[in-house]
Structure formats: C-alpha cells, structure tokens
Scaffold this motif. Structure first.
Motif, short mmCIF file in Angstrom:
data_model
loop_
_atom_site.label_atom_id
_atom_site.label_comp_id
_atom_site.label_asym_id
_atom_site.label_seq_id
_atom_site.Cartn_x
_atom_site.Cartn_y
_atom_site.Cartn_z
N ALA A 37 -4.96 -1.66 -0.27
CA ALA A 37 -6.11 -0.88 -0.72
C ALA A 37 -5.74 0.58 -0.91
O ALA A 37 -4.69 1.05 -0.47
CB ALA A 37 -7.26 -1.02 0.29
N GLY A 69 0.78 -1.22 0.00
CA GLY A 69 0.00 0.00 0.00
C GLY A 69 0.81 1.27 0.00
O GLY A 69 2.04 1.27 0.10
N HIS A 119 -3.72 -5.41 2.58
CA HIS A 119 -4.42 -5.69 1.32
C HIS A 119 -4.05 -4.73 0.20
O HIS A 119 -4.54 -4.90 -0.93
CB HIS A 119 -5.93 -5.65 1.56
CG HIS A 119 -6.39 -6.57 2.65
ND1 HIS A 119 -6.21 -7.94 2.61
CD2 HIS A 119 -6.99 -6.31 3.85
CE1 HIS A 119 -6.69 -8.48 3.72
NE2 HIS A 119 -7.17 -7.51 4.49
N ASP A 171 -6.29 -2.45 5.87
CA ASP A 171 -6.69 -2.43 4.45
C ASP A 171 -5.54 -1.97 3.56
O ASP A 171 -5.31 -2.51 2.48
CB ASP A 171 -7.89 -1.49 4.26
CG ASP A 171 -9.18 -2.10 4.77
OD1 ASP A 171 -9.22 -3.34 4.95
OD2 ASP A 171 -10.15 -1.34 4.99
N PRO A 221 -8.62 4.83 2.42
CA PRO A 221 -9.75 4.28 3.19
C PRO A 221 -10.67 5.39 3.68
O PRO A 221 -10.61 5.81 4.83
CB PRO A 221 -9.05 3.57 4.36
CG PRO A 221 -7.77 4.34 4.55
CD PRO A 221 -7.37 4.86 3.20
#
Length: 257
Positions: A229, A145, A227, A223, A232
């Motif tokens: 992402a 990330g 992951h 997140d 957020p």
C-alpha cells in the motif's frame, strides 16, 4: 614550554555538547546490550515468536504465508520492546537509584541526556530490525512497498513509545514501572495485532484496539510490507497523536528524583 602560572593546560571545562551526547549514547547502548534481561525482551523473544509462529500453524493469519503477516507485526513488537518496555524499566530504576539526579547535575543538559537515550534506542532498534529481517527472509518473507514509508512508521512509532515509556518511568516507582511495563507488553502482544489479526476480535473491541499505538504501527507496516500500500495516513495520524500526548505529558510530569 610550560604554561604560565595559574593557567591550566589543557584548559578545563565541559566537552562540546555533541561529543557529550555521543559519549552518553554509546554508554547507554553498551549498558543495554550487556543487560541479559533487556536482550531477552528486545531480541530473543521477538525472534523466537517470529520463528515459532511462522513455522507452526498456531494462529490463522489469513491467506498467504504466515511470515508475510507476522514479520511486520514482530518489527512493531521490537520497537515497542525497546522504546517503551526496555526504556521505561531502565529509566525507572536509574531514577530510583539517583542516577538521573546525578547526571542532571553534570554539564550534560537534561534534554541532551534524553536525546542520548533516544539515540541508544534507535541504535538498538536498527540491530533488532536487521536481525529480524534476516530471520524473516530465511523463513521465506517477501516484503513489498516503499521503504520510505516503513522508515517513517518506525521512527514515529519509536517516538510514540518513547514518550509513553518515559512518562511511566518518570511518574511511577521503579517496581511499579517494572510490573506495569511488562504487563502492557504482554497485553499488547496479544491484543495489538502483532500475532493475532485484529479481525479475530469482536467489532466493539476491535474499534478500540485499532487506536492503540502498537496496532497502528503493526497495521501500517503490514499494509506497506505485505500489501504494497501507499502512505498509511490513518496509522501515521494515530502514532502522531500518541507521540504528542506521550512526549508532552512526559516533559511536563517527569520527576527526576
């Protein structure tokens, strides 16, 4: 060459405001780092939890390595331990012993004193994050990330927890603050998605827990770091609401005596 009679050399007066804030922030940081109980809360406990739950399969953290799930949550716990629990307890007892009242009568404005305390919190958090990151990498952590989103989450989480900590310290007695801050720390450690995934809780309870600042911070960090992402927004929105509510209430209700 001597100064004219009646003229002081050097000229007396308050130091420049940035220098006063810097000096007070340095003092606050030194006091925090010299406090054994605070170090236990802010450094030792998060590090031990990270090592223990990463090395021993105690909690089912889902697919992948345990440390990939735990590291973001422990980073969130470190922010809470310093910005909320540690700051609430220290400020509560400073208020009880009259330290804040005396500092409030000094040339350092009250807002500048709170700024210095915030700077001290940020310095401590940087040290915590560096230590926990090194330990997590040693345990096999593989973060992903955008680091910009991580920094944004950490800063907003710090603001949210600082507001709540100052609100508690400025409205409750020192002993009540000590008990309440430690109790909240333990409850959020268990129910804030730090170690135990929120999916393990019943649906109705889970919906409430997701609105807590520790849950938003740990989920947002997870997140991004686990992951990969993007921004957020939902978690940042929850933290922003807590920041406004906490700092706003603290500014209005904080009692200096």
């Amino acid at each position: 060459m001597t100064a004219p009679e009646g003229v002081f050399a050097p000229k007396p007066g308050a130091a420049p405001l940035p220098r006063m804030i810097r000096a007070q922030a340095l003092l606050e940081t030194k006091m925090l780092l010299r406090n054994g109980e605070q170090l236990l809360l802010t450094v030792v406990i998060p590090t031990l939890l990270l090592v223990l739950f990463s090395a021993v399969d105690i909690v089912d953290t889902g697919k992948g390595k345990s440390v990939d799930f735990l590291a973001p949550g422990i980073l969130a716990l470190a922010v809470m331990s310093t910005a909320f629990t540690g700051q609430a307890i220290a400020t509560g007892f400073e208020r009880r012993y009259g330290v804040l009242k005396r500092l409030g009568a000094s040339p350092l404005p009250r807002w500048a004193l709170m700024t210095a305390k915030t700077c001290s919190v940020l310095v401590t958090e940087v040290l915590q994050i560096v230590l926990l990151t090194v330990v997590a990498f040693a345990l096999g952590w593989s973060p992903h990330g955008n680091p910009v989103w991580v920094v944004l989450l950490l800063v907003l989480g710090t603001a949210a927890f600082s507001g709540l900590g100052l609100l508690m310290a400025g409205t409750l007695k020192a002993e009540a603050t000590l008990a309440a801050a430690n109790l909240v720390f333990l409850l959020l450690l268990v129910g804030g998605g730090v170690i135990v995934p929120l999916e393990k809780f019943p649906g109705a309870v889970q919906s409430v827990l997701q609105l807590l600042p520790i849950s938003a911070l740990s989920d947002g960090l997870r997140d991004v770091l686990q992951h990969g992402a993007g921004l957020p927004l939902a978690d940042l929105g929850i933290l922003a609401v807590w920041t406004v509510l906490g700092l706003g209430a603290a500014a209005k209700l904080f009692r200096w005596e």
